[in-house]
Enzyme design. Structure first.
Site, short mmCIF file in Angstrom:
data_model
loop_
_atom_site.label_atom_id
_atom_site.label_comp_id
_atom_site.label_asym_id
_atom_site.label_seq_id
_atom_site.Cartn_x
_atom_site.Cartn_y
_atom_site.Cartn_z
N CYS A 43 -11.78 -7.48 1.67
CA CYS A 43 -10.43 -7.81 2.25
C CYS A 43 -10.51 -8.15 3.63
O CYS A 43 -11.50 -7.74 4.45
CB CYS A 43 -9.37 -6.49 2.03
SG CYS A 43 -7.77 -6.74 2.69
N ASP A 45 -8.86 -7.37 5.86
CA ASP A 45 -8.13 -6.25 6.85
C ASP A 45 -9.07 -5.70 7.97
O ASP A 45 -10.30 -5.51 7.62
CB ASP A 45 -7.83 -4.94 5.84
CG ASP A 45 -7.11 -3.85 6.40
OD1 ASP A 45 -7.56 -3.30 7.51
OD2 ASP A 45 -6.11 -3.52 6.22
N ARG A 47 -9.42 -3.35 9.49
CA ARG A 47 -9.91 -1.82 9.48
C ARG A 47 -11.13 -1.60 8.63
O ARG A 47 -11.82 -0.36 8.39
CB ARG A 47 -8.81 -0.57 9.27
CG ARG A 47 -7.83 -0.90 10.19
CD ARG A 47 -6.54 -0.22 9.49
NE ARG A 47 -6.25 -1.15 8.50
CZ ARG A 47 -4.96 -0.77 7.67
NH1 ARG A 47 -4.32 0.51 7.86
NH2 ARG A 47 -4.62 -1.50 6.69
N HIS A 99 -9.92 -1.67 -0.48
CA HIS A 99 -9.63 -0.33 0.19
C HIS A 99 -8.42 0.24 -0.02
O HIS A 99 -7.57 -0.15 -0.29
CB HIS A 99 -10.08 -0.83 1.68
CG HIS A 99 -8.83 -1.71 2.07
ND1 HIS A 99 -7.95 -1.15 2.79
CD2 HIS A 99 -8.81 -2.90 2.18
CE1 HIS A 99 -7.14 -2.16 3.08
NE2 HIS A 99 -7.44 -3.31 2.68
N CYS A 102 -4.16 -0.67 0.93
CA CYS A 102 -4.40 -2.21 1.25
C CYS A 102 -3.05 -2.74 1.23
O CYS A 102 -2.21 -2.88 0.24
CB CYS A 102 -5.06 -3.01 0.09
SG CYS A 102 -5.58 -4.67 0.24
ZN LIG Z 1 -6.54 -5.21 2.29
#
Ligand SMILES: [Zn+2]
Length: 223
Positions: A43, A45, A47, A99, A102
């Site tokens: 992803c 993302d 993080r 993750h 999400c």
């Molecule tokens: Zn995500």
């Protein structure tokens, strides 16, 4: 340059200096070639820093990221990355990594309107709809994470169905597809136990991993 961007350049100079002093010749060696063993499909993302969380250095992990780690059969971007990774770099492992928590998966699950990305997240909604009846049995608070894991399994299967992977298997190249999920709350990866190295193994591997995901979410939550 604004100060917040200048910080990034300062960080970069420090990182390059530290890397080179720790391992003299590090960058000049990388100039010659990259020989990663792994393709990470994760992803976008912020993080979930791919290299960092598996302790791999530049040159060791080939990475493709998009919102909600989706492998779409017509996505030339992802397919091109896969093709280069498998055919040219000859990676041995393709790992689809979702993750917990999400945001893309949450938006898909809850029909949230975000914008253009809603169209992309239709693919995750297809996963939601496929497993709708089971998802309804999962307590609301855990449903996003359950869909995150189902999504990893479905996208891993999609990766197996690509011409890139099927052709590699047909010519006897050793490459396997895996599905993992990363816990934002504890920084730990979990293996969703889908590991496929042959076309014939896809259905059984999927069913096995799916049963394991379901069993985990049907069990009482760990304290
Ligand atoms: Zn995500």
């Amino acid at each position: 340059m604004s100060d917040d961007l200048k910080d990034l350049f300062d960080n970069n100079r420090r990182w390059a200096g530290e890397t080179e002093s720790r391992e003299p010749g590090f960058f000049s060696r990388l100039l010659g070639q990259q020989a990663p063993q792994y393709l990470w499909i994760g992803c976008a993302d912020s993080r979930v820093p791919a290299n960092e969380l598996v302790g791999l250095l530049p040159g060791e992990l080939f990475v493709h990221r998009n919102v909600a780690n989706v492998v779409v059969h017509s996505d030339l971007n992802c397919l091109s990355v896969m093709q280069f990774a498998v055919d040219a770099l000859r990676v041995r492992h393709i790992i689809v990594v979702g993750h917990s928590g999400c945001g893309g998966v949450r938006a898909a699950l809850q029909d949230l309107r975000v914008g253009l990305v809603d169209n992309w997240l239709r693919h995750v909604q297809d996963v939601r709809n496929k497993h709708h009846a089971w998802l309804e049995t999962v307590p609301q608070a855990r449903r996003v994470d359950a869909l995150c894991e189902l999504n990893v399994l479905e996208q891993a299967v999609n990766a197996c169905q690509t011409t890139v992977v099927r052709d590699a298997w047909a010519r006897g190249q050793s490459v396997s597809v895996h599905g993992w999920v990363y816990g934002l709350h504890n920084g730990l990866l979990e293996d969703l136990r889908i590991d496929v190295g042959r076309a014939d193994d896809v259905p059984a591997a999927y069913e096995h991993a799916l049963a394991a995901v379901k069993a985990r979410f049907e069990a009482p939550e760990e304290a």
